[in-house]
Design an enzyme around this catalytic site. Structure first.
Site, PDB file in Angstrom:
ATOM      1  NE  ARG A  15     -16.513  -0.699  19.537  1.00  0.00           N
ATOM      2  CZ  ARG A  15     -16.940  -0.644  20.599  1.00  0.00           C
ATOM      3  NH1 ARG A  15     -17.894   0.416  21.144  1.00  0.00           N
ATOM      4  NH2 ARG A  15     -17.055  -1.888  21.486  1.00  0.00           N
ATOM      5  CG  HIS A  81     -17.719  21.485  -9.620  1.00  0.00           C
ATOM      6  ND1 HIS A  81     -16.400  21.648  -9.005  1.00  0.00           N
ATOM      7  CD2 HIS A  81     -17.402  20.936 -10.755  1.00  0.00           C
ATOM      8  CE1 HIS A  81     -15.620  21.251  -9.787  1.00  0.00           C
ATOM      9  NE2 HIS A  81     -16.175  20.733 -10.673  1.00  0.00           N
ATOM     10  CG  ASP A  82     -16.020  18.298  -5.021  1.00  0.00           C
ATOM     11  OD1 ASP A  82     -15.912  18.795  -5.845  1.00  0.00           O
ATOM     12  OD2 ASP A  82     -15.344  17.577  -4.085  1.00  0.00           O
ATOM     13  CG  HIS A 154      -2.448 -31.118   7.073  1.00  0.00           C
ATOM     14  ND1 HIS A 154      -2.841 -30.911   5.648  1.00  0.00           N
ATOM     15  CD2 HIS A 154      -1.264 -31.859   7.063  1.00  0.00           C
ATOM     16  CE1 HIS A 154      -1.747 -31.180   4.845  1.00  0.00           C
ATOM     17  NE2 HIS A 154      -0.868 -31.781   5.630  1.00  0.00           N
ATOM     18  CD  GLN A 236     -10.839  15.101 -15.845  1.00  0.00           C
ATOM     19  OE1 GLN A 236     -11.774  15.085 -14.734  1.00  0.00           O
ATOM     20  NE2 GLN A 236     -11.106  16.125 -16.719  1.00  0.00           N
ATOM     21  CB  SER A 284     -18.903 -14.305  28.645  1.00  0.00           C
ATOM     22  OG  SER A 284     -20.330 -14.653  28.589  1.00  0.00           O
TER      23      SER A 284
END
Length: 477
Positions: A15, A81-82, A154, A236, A284
């Site tokens: 989307r 294990h990919d 403000h 690692q 709407s």
């Protein structure tokens, strides 16, 4: 075939985000990058004397993009294990090269270096999108550089500014974001070949203790994947601090977009500025007259999501014990791509909004006029004193007139008649109230600040990114 409508789809893909960013983080791009990393490693190892043949390298290159994803999934189901699943899948179509694929490497050689390549490409796309929004806002800023409008502090009426000057605040936030994105790009390094715990022990073994060759291997692999340097030391993985910095950077972009579009939503409520609204767009389902700021609201929703992802980077970095733990993996598969996809979607929408912004000068002037009499009272006081009046007596007269005018506005719902009251008071007969009440005289250096901002800040970004786009187009020819 299963019905795709029966399962959840990530709306960032289906989307919101662009195809360009979605493809960066797609499976084809990821695993083709893994293969190019194995090729870069094998090439560098061969160049430095390991027994890897030209035929093996040619075989690897020929199959870099030919990925059998079903075979890889079957291997992963078996091996759990990919990386090894893809080593075997690659080896099946490169039988001659199979013995040297992944030689000396740990899993994070491909996982981390590939992620760094994808992060780099994604940051470059984010930078281009930021430059496009800055350009779009720059056009709006120039058009309305001198249009006086009521300022707010403000969220209460304050000294007037101009529509263009207000928009420079939105734009400058993005300029600061772009500088941060560019800094992250300049700071990005390769992990290259660091070994299982970052000691490069396996590569030192491959090169019979030759430290110089291991260092040269690291340099060459980094260069082959487009980096001029590697991280000085790693465990690692590359430092997960880098992910935290990148996610913080993306959260900053999201925050800037959120702030600007919140302002736009307030201004739309005041009927002063609106985002684009298409001829057949429905605001709407129940109220046909509505022109809801849907794009700005979408940006706000996506921005909150991206900002929340910054926590993942910090938490993951904090929990990488010793040389590494694996609890980063699942989190990074979500947080990194989705942060980039989210920011990409935000900036695509933001550019659309910025290029289609509509200001309504008459409404802006009317709203300013309703508050302006109160704001010029100090100027009136000073001019009346210059004409020979008593400052304290004049102050009291203005106070009384202001209170009476305020009562008309608040209690009777009438117009602000303070200027009429002052015109009817002989104490202010020598004061040119029309000149003092001219909004253009009350905005200070706002128009000049806009001109300086466009010339000194926006235009260099336009030129820099126009040149980059031209260079990229030339490369495609």
């Amino acid at each position: 075939m299963s019905d795709p409508h029966q399962t959840y789809e990530n709306p960032l893909i289906s989307r919101y985000a662009s195809r360009a960013m979605a493809s960066v983080w797609g499976a084809q791009r990821k695993f083709s990058t893994w293969r190019r990393l194995w090729i870069a490693l094998a090439e560098a190892e061969a160049e430095l004397g390991l027994p890897i043949t030209t035929a093996q390298l040619d075989e690897l290159r020929a199959k870099a993009d030919d990925i059998d994803f079903e075979a890889a999934a079957a291997y992963e189901a078996k091996l759990r294990h990919d990386v090894m699943a893809h080593v075997h899948t690659y080896g099946d179509v490169c039988p001659a090269a199979k013995p040297i694929i992944h030689l000396g490497a740990t899993s994070n050689f491909v996982v981390d270096n590939a992620d760094l390549v994808l992060v780099r490409e994604s940051l470059e796309l984010v930078a281009q999108r930021l430059a496009a929004v800055i350009d779009a806002l720059g056009a709006f800023i120039a058009t309305h550089r001198a249009l006086p409008t009521l300022g707010f502090t403000h969220l209460q009426p304050a000294q007037p500014t101009t529509v263009g000057k207000r928009a420079t605040l939105w734009c400058y936030d993005l300029v600061l974001d772009l500088a941060e994105v560019e800094h992250r790009l300049a700071s990005l390094r390769a992990r290259s070949v660091k070994g299982t715990t970052g000691t490069q022990a396996s590569f030192l073994e491959l090169f019979a203790g030759d430290h110089a060759k291991v260092r040269e291997l690291e340099r060459r692999v980094a260069a082959k994947i487009g980096f001029d340097a590697s991280y000085a030391v790693t465990g690692q993985t590359y430092p997960r601090k880098v992910d935290a910095q990148v996610l913080d950077c993306l959260a900053g972009v999201a925050a800037s977009a959120h702030k600007a579009t919140t302002d736009l939503r307030i201004l739309a409520m005041r009927k002063e500025i609106e985002e684009p609204f298409e001829p057949h767009q429905i605001g709407s389902s129940a109220m046909p007259y509505k022109r809801n700021p849907m794009r700005s609201e979408r940006i706000g929703g996506l921005a909150r999501f991206v900002m929340s992802l910054a926590q993942n980077g910090a938490a993951t970095h904090a929990t990488q014990w010793m040389e590494r733990t694996l609890d980063d993996s699942a989190n990074r598969r979500l947080s990194l791509p989705q942060a980039f996809l989210g920011v990409d979607a935000i900036l695509v929408i933001y550019e659309n909004v910025a290029r289609g912004l509509v200001a309504y000068p008459q409404v802006i002037a009317r709203n300013l006029a309703a508050e302006l009499p109160f704001m010029i009272t100090e100027n009136v006081l000073m001019e009346a004193v210059k004409a020979g009046g008593d400052r304290q007596e004049l102050h009291e007269r203005i106070r009384q007139h202001s209170q009476a005018a305020g009562a008309v506005v608040k209690q009777q719902g009438g117009a602000n008649d303070l200027l009429d009251r002052l015109r009817g008071d002989k104490a202010f007969a020598a004061v040119d109230l029309d000149q003092i009440a001219d909004p253009a005289q009350l905005v200070g250096r706002a128009p000049e600040q806009v001109d300086e901002f466009l010339a000194e800040v926006v235009e260099p970004i336009r030129q820099r990114y126009a040149n980059r786009q031209a260079e990229q187009e030339a490369l495609r020819v």
